[in-house]
Enzyme design. Structure first.
Site, PDB file in Angstrom:
ATOM      1  NE  ARG A 146       1.383 -16.082  -5.736  1.00 20.33           N
ATOM      2  CZ  ARG A 146       0.616 -15.596  -4.763  1.00 20.33           C
ATOM      3  NH1 ARG A 146       1.005 -15.628  -3.523  1.00 20.33           N
ATOM      4  NH2 ARG A 146      -0.550 -15.063  -5.038  1.00 20.33           N
ATOM      5  CE1 TYR A 149      -5.172 -20.225 -10.942  1.00 23.41           C
ATOM      6  CE2 TYR A 149      -4.151 -18.131 -10.376  1.00 23.41           C
ATOM      7  CZ  TYR A 149      -5.265 -18.853 -10.746  1.00 23.41           C
ATOM      8  OH  TYR A 149      -6.479 -18.215 -10.918  1.00 23.41           O
ATOM      9  CD  GLU A 151       5.363 -19.447 -16.170  1.00 23.45           C
ATOM     10  OE1 GLU A 151       4.704 -19.181 -17.192  1.00 23.45           O
ATOM     11  OE2 GLU A 151       6.412 -18.846 -15.869  1.00 23.45           O
ATOM     12  CG  PHE A 195      -8.183 -11.318   7.157  1.00 22.22           C
ATOM     13  CD1 PHE A 195      -7.150 -12.075   7.696  1.00 22.22           C
ATOM     14  CD2 PHE A 195      -7.844 -10.290   6.286  1.00 22.22           C
ATOM     15  CE1 PHE A 195      -5.813 -11.814   7.385  1.00 22.22           C
ATOM     16  CE2 PHE A 195      -6.515 -10.009   5.966  1.00 22.22           C
ATOM     17  CZ  PHE A 195      -5.499 -10.781   6.507  1.00 22.22           C
ATOM     18  N   GLY A 209       3.553 -11.400   6.531  1.00 19.24           N
ATOM     19  CA  GLY A 209       4.537 -10.326   6.365  1.00 19.24           C
ATOM     20  C   GLY A 209       4.187  -9.178   7.307  1.00 19.24           C
ATOM     21  CG  ASP A 210       5.469  -5.193   6.311  1.00 17.02           C
ATOM     22  OD1 ASP A 210       4.702  -5.546   5.385  1.00 17.02           O
ATOM     23  OD2 ASP A 210       6.415  -4.398   6.131  1.00 17.02           O
ATOM     24  N   GLY A 211       2.128  -6.856   6.345  1.00 13.98           N
ATOM     25  CA  GLY A 211       0.785  -6.406   5.949  1.00 13.98           C
ATOM     26  C   GLY A 211       0.788  -5.183   5.050  1.00 13.98           C
ATOM     27  CB  THR A 214      -1.416  -3.010  -2.113  1.00 11.59           C
ATOM     28  OG1 THR A 214      -0.827  -3.169  -3.419  1.00 11.59           O
ATOM     29  CG2 THR A 214      -0.632  -2.003  -1.301  1.00 11.59           C
ATOM     30  CG  ASP A 275       2.249 -12.669  -0.712  1.00  8.57           C
ATOM     31  OD1 ASP A 275       1.521 -13.596  -0.342  1.00  8.57           O
ATOM     32  OD2 ASP A 275       1.872 -11.477  -0.779  1.00  8.57           O
TER      33      ASP A 275
HETATM   34  N1  UDP Z   1      -2.759 -13.101   3.458  1.00  8.37           N
HETATM   35  C1  UDP Z   1      -2.646 -12.810   4.800  1.00  8.37           C
HETATM   36  N2  UDP Z   1      -3.243 -13.635   5.705  1.00  8.37           N
HETATM   37  C2  UDP Z   1      -3.962 -14.727   5.351  1.00  8.37           C
HETATM   38  C3  UDP Z   1      -4.095 -15.007   3.978  1.00  8.37           C
HETATM   39  C4  UDP Z   1      -3.477 -14.175   3.050  1.00  8.37           C
HETATM   40  O1  UDP Z   1      -1.997 -11.821   5.187  1.00  8.37           O
HETATM   41  O2  UDP Z   1      -4.463 -15.430   6.253  1.00  8.37           O
HETATM   42  C5  UDP Z   1      -2.107 -12.203   2.492  1.00  8.37           C
HETATM   43  C6  UDP Z   1      -1.263 -12.895   1.423  1.00  8.37           C
HETATM   44  O3  UDP Z   1       0.062 -13.117   1.878  1.00  8.37           O
HETATM   45  C7  UDP Z   1      -1.322 -11.884   0.293  1.00  8.37           C
HETATM   46  C8  UDP Z   1      -2.702 -11.245   0.461  1.00  8.37           C
HETATM   47  O4  UDP Z   1      -3.125 -11.527   1.784  1.00  8.37           O
HETATM   48  O5  UDP Z   1      -0.352 -10.890   0.462  1.00  8.37           O
HETATM   49  C9  UDP Z   1      -3.734 -11.788  -0.498  1.00  8.37           C
HETATM   50  O6  UDP Z   1      -3.635 -13.172  -0.428  1.00  8.37           O
HETATM   51  P1  UDP Z   1      -4.666 -14.156  -1.117  1.00  8.37           P
HETATM   52  O7  UDP Z   1      -4.225 -15.543  -0.825  1.00  8.37           O
HETATM   53  O8  UDP Z   1      -6.049 -13.760  -0.727  1.00  8.37           O
HETATM   54  O9  UDP Z   1      -4.558 -13.842  -2.670  1.00  8.37           O
HETATM   55  P2  UDP Z   1      -3.330 -13.579  -3.668  1.00  8.37           P
HETATM   56  O10 UDP Z   1      -2.020 -13.587  -2.926  1.00  8.37           O
HETATM   57  O11 UDP Z   1      -3.440 -14.678  -4.655  1.00  8.37           O
HETATM   58  O12 UDP Z   1      -3.636 -12.234  -4.182  1.00  8.37           O
END
Ligand code: UDP
Length: 318
Positions: A146, A149, A151, A195, A209-211, A214, A275
């Site tokens: 990441r 982006y 930097e 989604f 991950g485990d969702g 935030t 992330d």
């Molecule tokens: N994410 C997810 N499933 C997906 C796409 C993203 O769980 O299909 C997660 C991602 O790992 C992050 C969050 O949703 O924790 C937001 O991701 P996004 O790519 O929308 O934006 P950013 O990470 O740049 O905030």
């Protein structure tokens, strides 16, 4: 009779850029939309082509920039903006944030135009301060995937401040937090587009991950209004714009299932490298300075976005 004001929007065929094109056209500005269509799409501005006062220029803003005639404002929004885009286009991401910002600043200086930089909450990286205030310096891994982006945007902020301090250029910096709405690329890989398209097509929703990580999601029309107010302000330091309503990604997946009335399952996939675990804007400054706060709630915003996704997904099936 007052002359029409003229704005250049780099990345104008992208998601946020195209909503800004609409916003300024509706306010009777002349709009020059510049985009190399790397991640933007002509479909996003198709309804504006041929409209009086609207010009589309297919160009890469990392190269030499020229435009005849006066310009009042340059909004620099060109950049890949999704984690999977940074992985696919790391060098272009670095170039448009560095060289592209330099060219756009140079043009603003030549035209004596106000320059507004689209920066990002990513300058805070994986934040150790929560919620994030503008005076937090961030926690960024410069060499992670990441980093290209993060930097590039940090450099872009530094360059913008240098032009302001050294050349007296009228500059603004907006740090944009997660934004959503119609016209997000269906397969751009970000949480809401993924989604929504999964839910609408009856596929499992992929939570990384485990969702429990935030984010705080702002509807695009709220963002456009905040950007316009910032452009018209006299403030030069960075300003956060975002919706402080924070939620876990798992909650967001469930909201999408509810709004789309989808019977899809939720599945868990590995968390991408670096992330951020939390993200929530502090918008005290924007409230005070711009008298701005988001107006569109998640339910309404998601419904509007889902309608757009359904239409576009149906069109791709035809
Ligand atoms: N994410 C997810 N499933 C997906 C796409 C993203 O769980 O299909 C997660 C991602 O790992 C992050 C969050 O949703 O924790 C937001 O991701 P996004 O790519 O929308 O934006 P950013 O990470 O740049 O905030």
């Amino acid at each position: 009779m007052s002359k029409k004001r003229r704005v250049i929007i780099t990345g104008g065929a992208g998601f946020i850029g195209s909503h800004l094109c609409d916003f300024f056209m509706a306010r009777k500005w002349e709009v020059v939309c510049m985009d190399n269509l790397l991640t933007g799409s002509p479909d996003n501005v198709a309804h504006l082509l041929g409209a009086p006062g609207f010009t589309f220029m297919d160009m890469d803003v990392s190269g030499f920039l020229h435009l005849a005639g006066p310009v009042d404002a340059i909004l620099h929004f060109a950049s890949p903006a999704s984690p999977i885009d940074y992985l696919e286009h790391p060098i272009q991401t670095l170039k448009v944030g560095s060289l592209g910002t330099h060219k756009a600043l140079g043009l603003a200086r030549e035209k004596k135009a106000t320059f507004l930089l689209a920066s990002t909450s990513e300058v805070y990286g994986d934040p150790q301060v929560h919620p994030q205030q503008e005076n937090y310096w961030g926690n960024v891994n410069p060499i992670g995937p990441r980093g290209v982006y993060d930097e590039a945007k940090r450099f872009a902020e530094a360059l913008t401040m240098a032009y302001h301090r050294s050349h007296g250029l009228d500059t603004k910096i907006v740090r944009i937090f997660n934004t959503y709405g119609p016209r997000m690329r269906i397969s751009d890989g970000r949480a809401i587009p993924s989604f929504l398209s999964q839910a609408i097509q009856g596929k499992p929703l992929t939570v990384y991950g485990d969702g429990t990580q935030t984010r705080s999601f702002c509807f695009v029309s709220d963002l456009a209004e905040g950007i316009y107010r910032l452009l018209n302000s006299r403030y030069h330091l960075p300003v956060n714009l975002g919706n402080p309503q924070e939620m876990t990604i798992l909650q967001m997946a469930r909201e999408v299932l509810r709004v789309t009335r989808s019977g899809s399952r939720i599945v868990f996939r590995p968390l991408p490298v670096d992330d951020p675990k939390v993200r929530q804007p502090c918008i005290t400054l924007a409230r005070r300075l711009l008298h701005w706060s988001p107006k569109v709630g998640l339910n309404r915003g998601l419904r509007e976005t889902a309608r757009d996704f359904k239409k576009r997904l149906a069109a791709t099936r035809r």
